[in-house]
Design a protein around this motif. Structure first.
Motif, PDB file in Angstrom:
ATOM      1  N   GLU B 100      -0.989  25.452 -38.666  1.00 24.52           N
ATOM      2  CA  GLU B 100      -1.255  26.776 -39.223  1.00 24.52           C
ATOM      3  C   GLU B 100      -0.024  27.674 -39.104  1.00 24.52           C
ATOM      4  OE1 GLU B 100      -4.810  29.057 -37.851  1.00 24.52           O
ATOM      5  OE2 GLU B 100      -3.309  30.559 -37.377  1.00 24.52           O
ATOM      6  N   GLU B 101       0.569  27.694 -37.918  1.00 25.71           N
ATOM      7  CA  GLU B 101       1.730  28.563 -37.705  1.00 25.71           C
ATOM      8  C   GLU B 101       2.868  28.202 -38.640  1.00 25.71           C
ATOM      9  OE1 GLU B 101       1.120  29.723 -33.009  1.00 25.71           O
ATOM     10  OE2 GLU B 101       1.993  27.793 -33.520  1.00 25.71           O
ATOM     11  N   CYS B 121      -5.715  34.072 -41.396  1.00 29.00           N
ATOM     12  CA  CYS B 121      -4.765  32.975 -41.167  1.00 29.00           C
ATOM     13  C   CYS B 121      -5.426  31.635 -41.448  1.00 29.00           C
ATOM     14  CB  CYS B 121      -4.295  32.949 -39.704  1.00 29.00           C
ATOM     15  SG  CYS B 121      -2.996  34.123 -39.329  1.00 29.00           S
ATOM     16  N   LEU B 122      -6.616  31.450 -40.867  1.00 27.87           N
ATOM     17  CA  LEU B 122      -7.315  30.191 -40.985  1.00 27.87           C
ATOM     18  C   LEU B 122      -7.688  29.926 -42.442  1.00 27.87           C
ATOM     19  CD1 LEU B 122      -8.049  28.042 -38.985  1.00 27.87           C
ATOM     20  CD2 LEU B 122     -10.364  28.994 -38.880  1.00 27.87           C
ATOM     21  N   LYS B 123      -8.099  30.999 -43.127  1.00 28.31           N
ATOM     22  CA  LYS B 123      -8.498  30.851 -44.525  1.00 28.31           C
ATOM     23  C   LYS B 123      -7.309  30.414 -45.373  1.00 28.31           C
ATOM     24  CE  LYS B 123     -10.653  34.222 -47.041  1.00 28.31           C
ATOM     25  NZ  LYS B 123     -11.215  35.597 -46.980  1.00 28.31           N
ATOM     26  N   ARG B 126      -6.434  26.803 -44.693  1.00 23.59           N
ATOM     27  CA  ARG B 126      -7.338  25.856 -45.361  1.00 23.59           C
ATOM     28  C   ARG B 126      -6.958  25.708 -46.822  1.00 23.59           C
ATOM     29  NH1 ARG B 126     -11.866  26.990 -41.825  1.00 23.59           N
ATOM     30  NH2 ARG B 126     -11.488  25.464 -40.173  1.00 23.59           N
ATOM     31  N   SER B 127      -6.682  26.844 -47.477  1.00 17.29           N
ATOM     32  CA  SER B 127      -6.413  26.741 -48.909  1.00 17.29           C
ATOM     33  C   SER B 127      -5.066  26.052 -49.148  1.00 17.29           C
ATOM     34  CB  SER B 127      -6.484  28.112 -49.586  1.00 17.29           C
ATOM     35  OG  SER B 127      -5.298  28.817 -49.391  1.00 17.29           O
ATOM     36  N   ALA B 128      -4.107  26.263 -48.239  1.00 17.88           N
ATOM     37  CA  ALA B 128      -2.810  25.579 -48.393  1.00 17.88           C
ATOM     38  C   ALA B 128      -2.979  24.075 -48.215  1.00 17.88           C
ATOM     39  CB  ALA B 128      -1.798  26.127 -47.393  1.00 17.88           C
ATOM     40  N   HIS B 139      -4.813  23.414 -35.946  1.00 18.02           N
ATOM     41  CA  HIS B 139      -4.237  23.773 -34.652  1.00 18.02           C
ATOM     42  C   HIS B 139      -3.471  22.630 -34.002  1.00 18.02           C
ATOM     43  CE1 HIS B 139      -6.120  27.603 -34.938  1.00 18.02           C
ATOM     44  NE2 HIS B 139      -7.288  27.042 -35.158  1.00 18.02           N
ATOM     45  N   GLN B 140      -3.313  21.554 -34.745  1.00 14.96           N
ATOM     46  CA  GLN B 140      -2.532  20.442 -34.220  1.00 14.96           C
ATOM     47  C   GLN B 140      -1.041  20.781 -34.260  1.00 14.96           C
ATOM     48  OE1 GLN B 140      -3.747  16.842 -36.137  1.00 14.96           O
ATOM     49  NE2 GLN B 140      -2.536  15.572 -34.768  1.00 14.96           N
ATOM     50  N   LEU B 141      -0.283  20.278 -33.287  1.00 14.59           N
ATOM     51  CA  LEU B 141       1.154  20.527 -33.283  1.00 14.59           C
ATOM     52  C   LEU B 141       1.830  19.686 -34.371  1.00 14.59           C
ATOM     53  CD1 LEU B 141       2.276  20.672 -29.537  1.00 14.59           C
ATOM     54  CD2 LEU B 141       1.825  22.546 -31.127  1.00 14.59           C
TER      55      LEU B 141
END
Lengths: 321, 500
Positions: B100-101, B121-123, B126-128, B139-141
């Protein structure tokens, strides 16, 4: 997260062992003192971790503690400037010096190690020059002000919460918020992780970095103030000696990578506490000569770093398999 | 018909670096919903062209037009504002941060006072991720992901930042066949939804599979453009090299006794015993995909990695030897990463060139003459035609090809019996490449044994007598170069599965 758990386990182990060997360890007097010192060094550790997370380093921190710590009693007692002016002036000075480090690192592209190494020499030299190496102190005056450093909120008859601990909690909450909840914090970590990528994503790398150096120096100034208010006197030639190394040790033990991009506030706090507990244990345990303090701290950091590296390789291998 | 101006057009772009022409009068255009492949040999100017299109380099002359308006990008961020996004071979991702980051870096949604808006951010994440159809925990590295997924993350970020045109520089170079298929499939879908894609690659099978148009560069010039049915392997090669590939003349080679013998070698990366021999005068290639353990095998033979088994050079047993003994027994390793493993870039050519052989000149207590190594350096510079022919300048002042000559030269000066080379011509221009190949052939003619690892099929096939194919550290087979094909090698390299 595993790193933090690991270092927390080490902290607990050292505390339990020390408590078994020395009955003095768990006395409320000792615990209160330990909390106070951990709090003061926690503030320094958090400060330097901001810089370390960008992949930089700040070596000037001990000398800045000396500058702020020695000038405070001198300006208030010997020169006679009102305390509020002195405090705000010195904190502004710290902030300014931090910004200067940041400008030199980003705009002139000097290496952080060199910039702050010069700071290490200059700030101590200036302080010793101004005071001609004379010890300064508050004497019997300034009791109210001093309580910021040596004050306590009584909890029981013998135990009280040190005021610096409360200041540390505020600083830690602020730092955690900044790092995890704001744009600035996320960009700070991105810069440490991959500066080119951050730049290409349109992040203003220079400004974020300057902010990190400024925060580091400001927190150093705050810690310097609190430390001198706690001790009451300061000697320019040794006040704050090696504090930069204690702070860096706290940050590294707490999971900051010197390459940048990694680190948490809670980890740094545990790291800072571990360093102080070790120092305390060396004093309390009879078998260890007090003079060998550095050797013990050095060995513990070395073991932590080696363990971390071995664990990392092992988990890396599992991933391949 | 279509009167709209093309999405992007480059017109007569010329770019030189320090007197060397990288691009000369290159022009082409690309429309939405099109996949254009740029091909050419090493040093033909492919990456430079990509960098000019995406604002990393500004052209010396010529210009870039986006949707009809002329643009002068000063940096890649400005090109991104026009919807042009380049994804370099070295992905620009923050490994210590989460998916995400990384996806939102530089454009995070905010609440007041610079606070991050986590639900938003989460939304966005997801769309990306949906745009590249990647199902993965936000949230995985990123550092924990495989090459293919990292590539898709980089693409998702570009697309989600409203890129209308993607420029991919060698996107499949580090991918496994499966990951490659996934990526190519995604690219085709992106094209259908109207993105323009420029892909630089040297894998011609991929080009045949997905490209609508092919631009061929040779020595910085646009020497041809192929479309539709014209896109065929032979035509592309003809265009790239400027002539039909003459079959490699079979050299009459007499091989002598084995000089390098490796028996039952096992390492952490080679779970099954590897045995091989290289005879005097013979050149053997190690082929395999990225991660197959090519470089690791060379390093293990050289004594750089812990290993078990038996290694000997000219009957000298090196089974327990380290690098120092290996070098003295006549083994030399010319590494893959020129800058990090082969040269001390800030030091002079002279210091670099003389380093491996320096022990011969050292005094009894390891003392060195101030001029030690100067003669060696002079010799290398002269023999390998290093340009400029100076030994007092830092190695970093030389071009990639000339740096590689120094690296090769300094080892050959030791007169080794067995030469190990890892990717001998990665990232060097065509001229230097031919010179290096000639040099390697000369080595074997003089009776030395050559064992080299390469990811370039053309090099593997043209330079070797025999080919050893590795897959995941296991030896899949040995092929005779004159009798095999690229397809056969790939079939073994991908674990024996039959590949169309």
């Amino acid at each position: 997260m595993n790193k933090i758990k690991g270092i927390f386990a080490v902290l607990l182990a050292v505390m339990i062992i020390t408590a078994f060997i020395s009955p003095a360890f768990l006395t409320s007097y000792n615990i209160e003192n330990l909390l106070r010192r951990s709090a003061l060094f926690g503030i320094l550790g958090i400060g330097v971790s901001f810089v370390i997370m960008t992949g930089g380093i700040d070596l000037s921190l001990g000398s800045l503690v000396c500058l702020v710590g020695c000038l405070t009693p001198w300006l208030i007692i010997d020169v006679g400037i009102p305390a509020p002016w002195v405090l705000s002036g010195l904190l502004l000075l710290s902030l300014g010096l931090g910004l200067l480090h940041g400008v030199l690192v980003t705009k002139l592209r000097l290496q952080p190690f060199l910039v702050t190494l010069c700071g290490l020499f200059i700030y101590r030299g200036v302080t010793r020059g101004i005071l001609s190496d004379q010890t300064v102190g508050f004497g019997t005056s300034g009791t109210v002000l001093k309580s910021l450093g040596n004050g306590r909120i009584p909890v029981t008859d013998t135990f009280g919460l040190p005021i610096p601990l409360i200041i540390l909690v505020l600083v830690a909450l602020g730092a955690g918020f900044l790092l995890r909840r704001t744009l600035w914090g996320r960009h700070l970590i991105a810069i440490g992780s991959n500066e080119t990528a951050a730049r290409h994503c349109g992040i203003e790398v220079d400004r974020v970095k300057m902010g990190a150096y400024a925060i580091c120096a400001l927190l150093t100034g705050i810690a310097g103030l609190l430390i001198v208010l706690d001790t009451g006197t300061a000697q320019p030639s040794n006040f704050g000696n090696f504090y930069e190394l204690y702070a860096i040790a706290a940050a590294v033990l707490g999971g900051c990578s010197l390459r940048g991009g990694e680190g948490t506030v809670i980890g740094v706090l545990i790291g800072a506490t571990l360093v102080q507990v070790l120092r305390n244990a060396i004093v309390l345990i009879d078998g260890i000569p007090e003079a060998s303090e550095f050797a013990v701290i050095g060995a513990v950091i070395m073991i932590a770093v080696i363990t971390d590296e071995v664990m990392r390789r092992r988990s890396g291998k599992n991933k391949l398999a | 018909m279509n009167l709209r101006p093309p999405l992007l057009e480059v017109s007569s772009i010329t770019k030189t670096f320090g007197g060397v022409t990288a691009l000369s009068e290159v022009s082409f255009a690309i429309e939405p919903g099109e996949i254009v492949a740029i091909i050419g040999e090493n040093g033909a100017g492919k990456s430079t062209l990509a960098k000019v299109m995406s604002g990393v380099h500004s052209p010396d002359s010529g210009f870039v037009t986006v949707a009809g308006s002329r643009c002068e990008f000063r940096n890649s961020a400005e090109a991104a504002e026009y919807g042009i996004s380049r994804i370099p071979q070295e992905l620009e991702l923050c490994d210590s941060m989460t998916v995400e980051e990384n996806l939102l870096l530089g454009r995070e949604p905010l609440k007041s006072m610079g606070r991050l808006d986590f639900p938003e951010c989460l939304k966005m994440t997801r769309s990306a991720l949906e745009m590249v159809d990647l199902k993965i925990d936000p949230h995985q590295l990123v550092g924990d992901l495989g090459h293919g997924q990292r590539q898709l993350i980089a693409i998702a970020r570009a697309l989600h930042t409203s890129a209308r045109m993607l420029i991919l520089d060698e996107p499949t170079a580090t991918l496994s066949p499966l990951e490659t298929q996934v990526l190519l499939h995604r690219l085709i879908e992106m094209k259908k939804s109207g993105s323009a894609i420029v892909m630089i690659t040297h894998r011609l099978a991929e080009v045949e599979e997905i490209a609508d148009r092919v631009i061929v560069l040779r020595d910085g010039e646009n020497v041809g453009s192929l479309e539709g049915k014209e896109i065929q392997r032979d035509a592309m090669i003809r265009c790239m090299v400027g002539r039909d590939l003459s079959p490699i003349e079979p050299e009459v080679s007499e091989f002598g006794d084995p000089r390098l013998i490796v028996r039952e070698l096992m390492t952490q990366d080679h779970p099954e015993a590897v045995s091989l021999q290289v005879r005097s005068g013979e050149r053997v290639a190690i082929a395999g995909l990225v991660g197959s353990g090519r470089s690791e095998l060379l390093e293990a033979i050289f004594g750089l990695r812990p290993r078990s088994g038996h290694v000997s050079v000219d009957q000298c047993d090196l089974s327990r030897a380290g690098v120092k003994e290996s070098v003295r027994a006549g083994l030399a390793l010319i590494p893959e990463e020129r800058s990090s493993q082969g040269l001390a870039l800030q030091r002079s050519v002279s210091e670099n060139a003389s380093l491996p052989g320096l022990f011969r000149e050292a005094g009894r207590f390891g003392t060195l003459d101030r001029h030690a190594g100067a003669a060696v350096a002079q010799k290398i510079v002269k023999e390998l035609d290093v340009r400029p022919p100076r030994t007092d300048i830092p190695a970093s002042d030389l071009s990639g090809g000339n740096q590689q000559k120094i690296v090769i030269g300094k080892w050959l000066d030791l007169n080794p019996a067995v030469v190990l080379l890892d990717e001998p011509t990665r990232g060097v221009d065509v001229g230097a490449r031919e010179e290096i190949h000639k040099r390697i052939r000369d080595l074997s003619f003089s009776g030395k044994s050559v064992l080299f690892a390469s990811s370039e099929m053309e090099e593997v096939l043209s330079l070797s007598h025999r080919i050893i194919v590795l897959s995941e550290g296991k030896m899949m087979g040995t092929l005779v170069s004159a009798e095999t094909t690229e397809e056969e090698i790939m079939a073994l390299a991908t674990g024996g599965e039959i590949h169309e």
